[in-house]
Design an enzyme around this catalytic site. Sequence first.
Site, short mmCIF file in Angstrom:
data_model
loop_
_atom_site.label_atom_id
_atom_site.label_comp_id
_atom_site.label_asym_id
_atom_site.label_seq_id
_atom_site.Cartn_x
_atom_site.Cartn_y
_atom_site.Cartn_z
N ARG A 155 59.55 45.92 37.25
CA ARG A 155 59.50 47.20 38.03
C ARG A 155 59.34 47.28 39.56
NH1 ARG A 155 55.89 52.89 37.45
NH2 ARG A 155 57.35 52.99 35.67
N HIS A 210 65.86 54.09 35.32
CA HIS A 210 64.57 54.19 34.72
C HIS A 210 65.10 54.02 33.30
CE1 HIS A 210 60.46 54.11 33.71
NE2 HIS A 210 60.29 55.10 34.31
N GLN A 232 62.68 54.77 30.07
CA GLN A 232 62.05 56.25 30.08
C GLN A 232 63.17 56.83 29.54
OE1 GLN A 232 59.17 57.71 31.79
NE2 GLN A 232 59.86 59.30 30.57
N ASP A 247 61.27 65.79 37.89
CA ASP A 247 60.47 64.71 38.14
C ASP A 247 59.77 65.04 39.58
OD1 ASP A 247 59.56 61.93 38.59
OD2 ASP A 247 61.50 61.30 39.10
N CYS A 305 59.05 62.90 33.03
CA CYS A 305 58.79 61.38 32.80
C CYS A 305 56.87 61.27 33.12
CB CYS A 305 59.53 60.61 33.62
SG CYS A 305 59.43 60.83 35.27
N ARG A 356 57.46 56.27 24.93
CA ARG A 356 57.64 55.22 25.84
C ARG A 356 57.15 54.05 25.03
NH1 ARG A 356 57.59 55.41 31.13
NH2 ARG A 356 58.70 53.42 30.63
N1 NVA Z 1 61.09 59.11 40.36
C1 NVA Z 1 59.82 58.59 40.16
C2 NVA Z 1 59.66 58.23 38.72
C3 NVA Z 1 58.28 57.86 38.21
C4 NVA Z 1 58.08 57.49 36.80
C5 NVA Z 1 59.30 57.35 41.09
O1 NVA Z 1 60.28 56.72 40.98
O2 NVA Z 1 58.42 57.22 41.47
N1 CP Z 2 57.04 57.67 33.49
C1 CP Z 2 56.74 56.43 34.06
O1 CP Z 2 57.30 55.64 34.29
O2 CP Z 2 55.30 56.34 34.32
P1 CP Z 2 54.52 55.11 34.94
O3 CP Z 2 54.78 55.43 36.44
O4 CP Z 2 52.91 55.62 34.74
O5 CP Z 2 54.71 53.98 34.48
#
Ligand code: NVA
Ligand code: CP
Length: 330
Positions: free
Chosen positions: A106, A133, A136, A229, A270, A315
């Site tokens: 990540r 993602h 997800q 989101d 998400c 998930r």
């Molecule tokens: N768009 C958000 C998704 C978090 C799961 C981010 O990248 O922070």
């Molecule tokens: N939806 C998601 O990716 O959550 P986290 O950022 O908590 O992993």
Amino acid sequence: MNLKGRDFLTLKDFTKEEILYLLDLAAQYKEKKKRGIPTDTAHGKNIALIFEKTSTRTRCAFEVAAHDLGIGTTYLDPSASQIGKKESIADTARVLTRMYEGIEYRGFGQKIVEELARYADVPVWNGLTNEYHPTQMLADMLTIREHFGKLEGLKLVYLGDARYNMGNSYMVTCAKLGMNFVACAPENYFPDAALIGECERYAEESSGTITLTENITVGTRDADVICTDVWVSMGEPDEVWEERIRDLTPYKVTKDVMENAGSRAVFLHCLPSFHDLGTGIGKEIYEKYGIEDMEVTDEVFESPESLVFDEAENRMHTIKAVIAATMGMV
Ligand code: NVA
Ligand code: CP
């Protein structure tokens, strides 16, 4: 279906059949978990979990999924690894390949996870980048399929910043699976033109559609799934809050939006979400701008149409399917 050795970087790399196979496998793992049937057949295998951004769901899902499969995990947190700072991605990939049977990443640009995958000889899984993602998406599709009994032909509307990981990923996934995707946002928040073109080609093949609109009433009418989101994603500077609040407030998911969508519509997010003042950032924004929620109202978030906690649970089941399939356990 054999996905052994495959990386999981974006759903652009997977066919409709492969995506559906992963959903079926996830559903089987979910059923086994509910019945208490053990699935820990991978003794002696280990995976590395690299997180250059924070996480609750993705980290927990990978750890629990791996544990349920009998796989050991090592968590590398945003401050504890040498990656990118003292050691290149290429060197990291080659080191981890010598110890682990899979690597989750990540972080920031998609190019980083691609480079990691290029140099690693084991499957690499994208646990979120700025652009995509994909794990997800599997959770969301499983949740939608559990609710409606199908995916093809459903209308999924994403409201908010459609240029980022969630908007891009929904467009790719819907286009692959023959769904009708709508991005409902100000024009400058639409996905990148090249990605739209690519997804239009997928949609042609799958009989899906892609619509980009600034009009909320038209965009969300008769929707089956309404998604949103956060307006500011991890890694973006605090300075953008002001413009996002200004530009995206009209695209907040409210009761009116859900009513316009119709009585069948469900809500997905998400997570994490700013739907009340229960978070530090939520309180800071309230003090600065006087708003108690952002991308979704608490009323919608807490409504029976909101499937967000099923989605969060899924998930784990879907990530388990990705690990098992790409590590050749099935
Ligand atoms: N768009 C958000 C998704 C978090 C799961 C981010 O990248 O922070
Ligand atoms: N939806 C998601 O990716 O959550 P986290 O950022 O908590 O992993």
